[in-house]
Design an enzyme around this catalytic site. Structure first.
Site, PDB file in Angstrom:
ATOM      1  N   TRP A 157       3.219 -39.876  14.673  1.00 36.26           N
ATOM      2  CA  TRP A 157       3.241 -40.672  13.774  1.00 36.26           C
ATOM      3  C   TRP A 157       2.377 -41.983  14.224  1.00 36.26           C
ATOM      4  CZ3 TRP A 157       7.076 -44.890  13.684  1.00 36.26           C
ATOM      5  CH2 TRP A 157       7.117 -45.978  12.452  1.00 36.26           C
ATOM      6  N   ASP A 174      13.154 -39.640  19.058  1.00 30.82           N
ATOM      7  CA  ASP A 174      12.898 -40.117  17.739  1.00 30.82           C
ATOM      8  C   ASP A 174      13.337 -39.482  16.702  1.00 30.82           C
ATOM      9  OD1 ASP A 174      12.298 -41.882  15.495  1.00 30.82           O
ATOM     10  OD2 ASP A 174      10.115 -42.095  15.924  1.00 30.82           O
ATOM     11  N   LYS A 213      15.467 -42.670   5.655  1.00 32.31           N
ATOM     12  CA  LYS A 213      15.301 -41.436   4.640  1.00 32.31           C
ATOM     13  C   LYS A 213      16.481 -40.944   4.115  1.00 32.31           C
ATOM     14  CE  LYS A 213      11.404 -42.459   6.843  1.00 32.31           C
ATOM     15  NZ  LYS A 213      10.020 -42.801   6.538  1.00 32.31           N
TER      16      LYS A 213
HETATM   17  C1  LMR Z   1       5.908 -42.448   6.862  1.00 34.71           C
HETATM   18  O1  LMR Z   1       5.538 -41.813   8.173  1.00 34.71           O
HETATM   19  O2  LMR Z   1       5.135 -42.559   5.977  1.00 34.71           O
HETATM   20  C2  LMR Z   1       6.918 -43.519   6.969  1.00 34.71           C
HETATM   21  O3  LMR Z   1       7.645 -43.473   8.330  1.00 34.71           O
HETATM   22  C3  LMR Z   1       6.699 -44.910   6.564  1.00 34.71           C
HETATM   23  C4  LMR Z   1       6.010 -45.618   7.851  1.00 34.71           C
HETATM   24  O4  LMR Z   1       6.596 -46.737   8.169  1.00 34.71           O
HETATM   25  O5  LMR Z   1       4.831 -45.381   8.252  1.00 34.71           O
END
Ligand code: LMR
Length: 397
Positions: free
Chosen positions: A130, A212, A247
């Site tokens: 991420w 996470d 979520k």
């Molecule tokens: C995402 O990955 O799109 C979500 O978790 C929102 C974010 O904060 O990036």
């Protein structure tokens, strides 16, 4: 003095929402930011959470500060949901935890704590991960290194390479960041056997798992998705945990998360509890209460809990159907690439495994918005937009 700083580029994920809003094309499709959407493209408040809001409105009698640990029924209820009722670590009272502002707040608290414990530790993260993991964890001052995770050519997890990399390069005391379920951005999760092998490697090498977990319930189910986390807690003496309720409880803007450290004893836990509370105190003092108060009501009111579980099940099943629908439509429209892997991926995201140029063509020519890595938010697909989406995708291949 402010003019010394330059303007920064838009956030790679949040910036997509602004670009989408500004696009005048009425047929535009938003597969960007990871928020659940229903068939109408709306992000509803789960009915169990909406009912909890009404209960809270009637019963809340003060806005005085909550305790630094957070709303007790939230912290304990979420730990129990994640680890299972009557878990030994809960019974032995060896988990330090604080309610934190969302998954990001939780990741920050844990990262700061890890830095206080071992400033020389490297955090190993999946390639890719991420986008916000890197600035969030890096901000605490921890060193970051990648481990191989996903092979775009075969759309699968490079598990052997991941294990080889950790065995060869990670040193005792290093930290391995893991996505508890529904890997963001790829949707490619470890199998139970792979989790087991990974747990042995971490145990052998003295590495700390940092799990996470932001999509519990969106992969295979609320219990099933906790498998990896629970295994780590069973096999490793210490585990770091950051959880989000954005979520699965639909509480995005309420910033509701939990930072937790599973320690080896009640004595260690008590010291770590003071440390994480002092980290929070020095940044924002204490978490906002509201989201945690709602989760407390939902988890601890049997009818509402059952209603919420059914709603999570429905969200998950809808995303699975959308995956299948997209794969079928792409084949029907003559895609020169097999997208069957999308059906194997879990949760809200899939990597389409196309190039950044193709992603930009989707955006600029067809008004279909998703992250440049080729990550799509599956929940943004609908029966109404899937044909246009599949046609656009086939045209850029
Ligand atoms: C995402 O990955 O799109 C979500 O978790 C929102 C974010 O904060 O990036």
């Amino acid at each position: 003095m402010f003019e010394v700083l330059p303007q920064l580029p838009a956030d790679p994920i949040l910036g997509l929402s602004a670009a989408f809003k500004a696009d005048p094309n009425p047929q535009k499709i938003d597969l960007g930011v990871g928020v659940y959407k229903d068939e109408k493209g709306l992000t509803p408040i789960p009915t169990a959470v909406a009912k909890a809001q009404r209960i809270l409105l009637e019963t809340e009698d003060s806005k005085t500060y909550i305790s630094p640990r957070g709303v007790p029924g939230f912290v304990d209820g979420l730990l129990e949901l994640l680890l299972g009722k009557g878990h030994p670590a809960l019974l032995e009272d060896r988990i330090a935890a604080v309610q934190a502002p969302g998954g990001c707040g939780s990741l920050s608290i844990v990262s700061e704590l890890l830095k206080r414990c071992n400033a020389d530790a490297t955090v190993w993260y999946s390639d890719p991960t991420w986008a916000n993991h890197i600035p969030l964890i890096g901000k605490a001052g921890l060193k970051l290194e990648k481990y191989p995770y996903f092979d775009k050519a075969t759309a699968s997890v490079k598990f052997d390479e991941m294990i080889d990399c950790l065995k060869a390069n990670a040193k005792a005391g290093d930290i391995v960041l893991l996505h508890g379920c529904c890997h963001n951005p790829t949707g490619a999760d470890l199998t139970q056997e792979q989790w087991q092998e990974l747990a042995s490697v971490l145990a052998d090498k003295g590495l700390l798992p940092f799990v996470d977990i932001a999509y519990l319930g969106f992969g295979d189910g609320l219990e099933e998705d906790a498998y990896g986390l629970r295994l780590m807690v069973e096999k490793l003496p210490e585990v770091a945990l950051a959880a989000s309720c954005s979520k699965n409880f639909g509480l995005y803007r309420e910033r509701t998360g939990l930072a937790a450290l599973i320690t080896t004893s009640k004595v260690v836990k008590e010291a770590i509890q003071t440390q994480i509370q002092s980290i929070a105190r020095a940044i924002y003092s204490m978490s906002p209460a509201y989201g945690g108060a709602l989760v407390d009501i939902v988890l601890n009111t049997p009818d509402l809990r059952a209603e919420w579980v059914a709603e999570v099940d429905a969200m998950r099943e809808r995303m699975k159907e959308l995956r299948a629908l997209l794969v079928t439509k792409l084949a029907e429209k003559g895609a020169n690439k097999d997208f069957a892997f999308v059906n194997q991926q879990k949760g809200m995201f899939s990597f389409l495994c196309i190039t950044p140029e193709q992603v930009l063509e989707m955006r600029n020519k067809h008004s279909v918005y998703f992250v440049e890595s080729s990550r799509v938010n599956i929940a943004g697909i609908s029966k109404e937009n899937v044909d246009a989406l599949a046609e656009a995708l086939v045209s850029v291949l």
